[in-house]
Each structure stands twice: as C-alpha cells, then as structure tokens.
Design a protein around this motif. Structure first.
Motif, mmCIF file in Angstrom:
data_model
loop_
_atom_site.group_PDB
_atom_site.id
_atom_site.type_symbol
_atom_site.label_atom_id
_atom_site.label_comp_id
_atom_site.label_asym_id
_atom_site.label_seq_id
_atom_site.Cartn_x
_atom_site.Cartn_y
_atom_site.Cartn_z
ATOM 1 N N GLU A 146 -4.651 -6.653 -12.739
ATOM 2 C CA GLU A 146 -5.112 -6.240 -14.070
ATOM 3 C C GLU A 146 -5.155 -4.712 -14.179
ATOM 4 O OE1 GLU A 146 -8.827 -8.168 -14.842
ATOM 5 O OE2 GLU A 146 -7.926 -10.173 -14.884
ATOM 6 N N PRO A 147 -4.013 -4.069 -14.025
ATOM 7 C CA PRO A 147 -3.991 -2.603 -14.048
ATOM 8 C C PRO A 147 -4.415 -2.046 -15.398
ATOM 9 C CG PRO A 147 -1.762 -3.485 -14.173
ATOM 10 C CD PRO A 147 -2.661 -4.644 -13.876
ATOM 11 N N GLY A 148 -5.090 -0.894 -15.344
ATOM 12 C CA GLY A 148 -5.501 -0.225 -16.578
ATOM 13 C C GLY A 148 -4.387 0.624 -17.145
ATOM 14 N N PHE A 149 -3.847 1.535 -16.325
ATOM 15 C CA PHE A 149 -2.727 2.374 -16.736
ATOM 16 C C PHE A 149 -2.033 2.868 -15.480
ATOM 17 C CE2 PHE A 149 -0.344 5.966 -18.350
ATOM 18 C CZ PHE A 149 0.010 5.593 -19.639
ATOM 19 N N LEU A 150 -1.002 2.152 -15.041
ATOM 20 C CA LEU A 150 -0.197 2.630 -13.916
ATOM 21 C C LEU A 150 0.463 3.930 -14.351
ATOM 22 C CD1 LEU A 150 1.444 -0.743 -12.801
ATOM 23 C CD2 LEU A 150 -0.629 0.353 -11.903
ATOM 24 N N ASN A 151 0.322 4.977 -13.534
ATOM 25 C CA ASN A 151 0.634 6.301 -14.050
ATOM 26 C C ASN A 151 1.702 7.059 -13.271
ATOM 27 O OD1 ASN A 151 0.451 8.794 -15.394
ATOM 28 N ND2 ASN A 151 -1.735 8.555 -15.715
ATOM 29 N N ASP A 152 1.533 7.188 -11.970
ATOM 30 C CA ASP A 152 2.471 8.009 -11.201
ATOM 31 C C ASP A 152 2.720 7.348 -9.852
ATOM 32 O OD1 ASP A 152 4.199 10.080 -10.738
ATOM 33 O OD2 ASP A 152 2.654 11.566 -10.293
ATOM 34 N N VAL A 153 3.834 7.742 -9.215
ATOM 35 C CA VAL A 153 4.230 7.157 -7.935
ATOM 36 C C VAL A 153 4.667 8.249 -6.968
ATOM 37 C CG1 VAL A 153 4.934 4.946 -8.924
ATOM 38 C CG2 VAL A 153 6.605 6.779 -8.742
ATOM 39 N N ALA A 154 4.492 7.983 -5.683
ATOM 40 C CA ALA A 154 4.991 8.871 -4.630
ATOM 41 C C ALA A 154 5.206 8.042 -3.381
ATOM 42 C CB ALA A 154 4.011 10.008 -4.351
ATOM 43 N N VAL A 155 6.216 8.380 -2.633
ATOM 44 C CA VAL A 155 6.485 7.694 -1.367
ATOM 45 C C VAL A 155 5.781 8.456 -0.248
ATOM 46 C CG1 VAL A 155 8.263 7.007 0.280
ATOM 47 C CG2 VAL A 155 8.663 6.744 -2.177
ATOM 48 N N GLY A 156 4.972 7.734 0.525
ATOM 49 C CA GLY A 156 4.206 8.356 1.588
ATOM 50 C C GLY A 156 5.005 8.518 2.859
ATOM 51 N N PRO A 157 4.413 9.154 3.867
ATOM 52 C CA PRO A 157 5.102 9.369 5.139
ATOM 53 C C PRO A 157 5.394 8.070 5.889
ATOM 54 C CG PRO A 157 2.811 10.057 5.282
ATOM 55 C CD PRO A 157 3.076 9.774 3.839
ATOM 56 N N ASP A 158 4.711 6.993 5.494
ATOM 57 C CA ASP A 158 4.947 5.696 6.122
ATOM 58 C C ASP A 158 6.058 4.911 5.432
ATOM 59 O OD1 ASP A 158 3.520 5.385 3.791
ATOM 60 O OD2 ASP A 158 2.221 3.792 4.550
ATOM 61 N N GLY A 159 6.664 5.493 4.388
ATOM 62 C CA GLY A 159 7.744 4.831 3.670
ATOM 63 C C GLY A 159 7.285 3.916 2.562
ATOM 64 N N ALA A 160 5.980 3.692 2.446
ATOM 65 C CA ALA A 160 5.444 2.872 1.361
ATOM 66 C C ALA A 160 5.325 3.701 0.095
ATOM 67 C CB ALA A 160 4.085 2.300 1.748
ATOM 68 N N THR A 161 5.277 3.019 -1.054
ATOM 69 C CA THR A 161 5.145 3.676 -2.348
ATOM 70 C C THR A 161 3.695 3.576 -2.805
ATOM 71 O OG1 THR A 161 7.417 3.079 -2.915
ATOM 72 C CG2 THR A 161 5.978 3.722 -4.724
ATOM 73 N N TYR A 162 3.111 4.705 -3.169
ATOM 74 C CA TYR A 162 1.724 4.756 -3.619
ATOM 75 C C TYR A 162 1.697 5.004 -5.130
ATOM 76 C CZ TYR A 162 0.409 4.785 1.274
ATOM 77 O OH TYR A 162 0.240 4.424 2.599
ATOM 78 N N VAL A 163 0.857 4.244 -5.821
ATOM 79 C CA VAL A 163 0.870 4.216 -7.281
ATOM 80 C C VAL A 163 -0.535 4.456 -7.814
ATOM 81 C CG1 VAL A 163 1.560 2.882 -9.313
ATOM 82 C CG2 VAL A 163 2.685 2.461 -7.096
ATOM 83 N N THR A 164 -0.707 5.414 -8.705
ATOM 84 C CA THR A 164 -2.023 5.664 -9.296
ATOM 85 C C THR A 164 -2.237 4.757 -10.501
ATOM 86 O OG1 THR A 164 -1.179 7.454 -10.703
ATOM 87 C CG2 THR A 164 -2.062 8.077 -8.552
ATOM 88 N N ASP A 165 -3.490 4.346 -10.671
ATOM 89 C CA ASP A 165 -3.913 3.564 -11.833
ATOM 90 C C ASP A 165 -5.077 4.316 -12.468
ATOM 91 O OD1 ASP A 165 -4.969 1.757 -13.674
ATOM 92 O OD2 ASP A 165 -4.786 0.023 -12.356
ATOM 93 N N THR A 166 -4.780 5.055 -13.529
ATOM 94 C CA THR A 166 -5.797 5.890 -14.170
ATOM 95 C C THR A 166 -6.881 5.032 -14.807
ATOM 96 O OG1 THR A 166 -4.054 7.518 -14.602
ATOM 97 C CG2 THR A 166 -6.134 7.819 -15.766
ATOM 98 N N GLY A 167 -6.481 3.911 -15.402
ATOM 99 C CA GLY A 167 -7.448 3.061 -16.085
ATOM 100 C C GLY A 167 -8.437 2.386 -15.169
#
Length: 310
Positions: A146-167
């Motif tokens: 139930e995301p509020g507002f998926l906003n930005d993405v970045a790939v971390g040093p472990d190769g996974a993608t990290y995603v911010t949810d502002t909401g």
C-alpha cells in the motif's frame, strides 16, 4: 487638495527630475538580473513534455531520459512516458518508454541507470527498461505494501534497488521482483535517494520541513545522520558530485552543494519548484525539470562552484 500644489515650483521640478532619473535605472537593473540568470541557463527542453518529474543522464549514450506524468500523479491512467533527448535539448523520441499493456507507466518519477537498465519508480511499482531499445524488461509490483508515493530509486553497493516512499516514510529494497521494507517510519519522509560511491552508502534527501540528510548501508539500514542543510527544504533530487552532493530544494527554488566541510551552500537559483535533477558528467552540467512548467532547464555548473571539489 493635491499636495503637489503646496510645493514651490522649483522644488516640484527637482522632485520630478529625481523620480524620472530613478525609473530607467531600476528597470535596467531588473533587466540585467534577468539577463544574468538566462545567461547561466544554456538551453531548455520543452517540446512535448508534460509534467516532467525526473531526468537521468546516460553517459553511455550521451543522452537524457525524462519521466513525464502526462496527467495525474496519483491515478492509474496508463498515460505516463519517458522521453529520450540529446544534450542540446533535441528530443530523439518523445515516448521512448511507455511500459506494456500488463504493466504500463502511469506517473513515472525518479530513475536510476545500472548497466543497460533504467529503473523507474511509478504509481504501483518499479519498472526496468532497456536503455538502448526502450523495451520493458521487468516490473516489480509494490501494491501489497500500500505505497503512499513511490518517489525515487537508486542501486546500492549490494546490487539491490532501493526505493523511497514519501507517503509512507519508507525505503524499500528490491531484488529482482522481490520487495521488502528496508527502512520503516523515517522521521522525515524520504524523497530523493542516491549512492555515495566514495563510502558505499545510500544518502536520503528529506521531504517536508526536515533538513537532515540520512545514510544507510546494505549491511545496516538503520538511518544515521549524514549532514544537516543550513537552509532550503522540501529536498527532491540528489546526485553525487566530486565528493559532495548536488541537491534540489523546492522550498527556496535553489540547487545546493552539500558536503563541503560538512556545510551546504546554494549555487543556482532555478525556476519554481525544481524536481529530480540529473548531472551531465561529460560537460559539467545539471538538468532541472519543472513539473508545472512542462520544461527542463540545463545549467552550466561554474568552475567557481566546483574547483574546490576536484
């Protein structure tokens, strides 16, 4: 009675002369300020853009990708698209990426490139596109959270993608199409996120009234205070830049350099509400999208703003 009738005639003439002399100088000063601002802005991209929220520079192709809401930022209208443009502002392909019938773009936002894949945050999840062809390669569905507002993405040093949810004031971790919550209930809602390549950590930009930028690592996702901005607010895009970070502030429509002696300073005054920025690493330029103006401005980063960081 007109108060000018109480002044001696000679004094009245002198007053008019002073006022007349001030008028043109004030207008010239205003025009000069406007010319200086325009002179710093190299070019703009406007043709066909509709609600551009984020922009990403691809050094491999020497091109920009621009995400467009094309309507509502919060409705599943299947209208979103990503344009591809040249550094001079020329649009190569307006709707280069649109998603698939099963997983279309609705209101694409922040983006990140790794290899030949462009990851894009969207209304319901994260899309992955081939940067060369525009073909959608992957879609990870976030709706169970139930995301509020998926906003930005970045790939971390472990190769996974990290995603911010502002909401929801969260950061998610995405590996393939598997999604988990990496950080929950952040003190300040997160907006932008980027990799700090010098320290193998992720830096999170605060939305709302927060001024503290926080960091997490792949091994320890407990947020730690990284740097506190002296001014600005409603921070959006953030990019690593020569040992510092370049960040857009919507509160005072400015771009800041963060990290010089643990301090921050404004370097560019932008148009209203700059969104998620991109760095042209080949030419030392920054591209700034404005959702409401349907425009992206490309600015030169002056040598005086970068010489201490090289």
């Amino acid at each position: 009675m007109d108060k000018r009738q109480l002044l001696p005639q000679g004094l009245l003439i002198l007053v008019f002369a002073i006022l007349a002399g001030c008028g043109p100088d004030t207008e010239q000063d205003t025009d000069s300020d406007q010319r200086r601002e325009v002179a710093d802005r190299l070019t703009s991209i406007e043709e066909g853009l509709d609600g551009p929220e984020a922009i990403r520079y691809d050094p491999g192709q020497d091109a920009y990708f621009i995400s467009n809401f094309n309507g509502s930022s919060s409705e599943a209208d299947s209208n979103g698209y990503i344009a591809k443009a040249q550094p001079d502002g020329t649009i190569d392909s307006l709707k280069f990426m649109t998603g698939t019938e099963e997983a279309p773009l609705h209101s694409p936002r922040g983006m990140y490139i790794t290899g030949d894949t462009l990851f894009v945050a969207d209304l319901k999840g994260v899309h992955g596109f081939n940067t060369q062809t525009g073909q959608q390669l992957i879609f990870a569905d976030f709706t169970e959270f139930e995301p509020g507002f998926l906003n930005d993405v970045a790939v971390g040093p472990d190769g996974a993608t990290y995603v911010t949810d502002t909401g929801q004031a969260r950061v998610y971790r995405m590996s393939g199409t598997e999604v988990t919550i990496a950080v929950d209930s952040l003190e300040d809602p997160p907006n932008g996120i980027t990799l700090d390549p010098d320290n193998n950590q992720l830096i999170i930009a605060p939305w709302g009234g927060g001024q503290i930028f926080r960091s997490i690592t792949a091994d320890d996702t407990t947020p730690r205070d990284f740097i506190t901005a002296a001014s600005g607010g409603n921070f959006d895009g953030i990019e690593p830049y020569n040992g510092t970070f370049l960040v857009s502030s919507q509160a005072d429509t400015s771009l800041y350099l963060l990290g010089e002696n643990r301090e921050s300073r404004a370097i560019i005054k932008t148009a209203p509400e700059p969104a998620d920025i991109a760095l042209d690493t080949k030419r030392n330029r920054v591209a700034v999208p404005y959702i409401e103006l349907n425009r992206v401005d490309i600015w030169e980063i002056e040598a005086s703003n970068s010489s201490s960081n090289n």
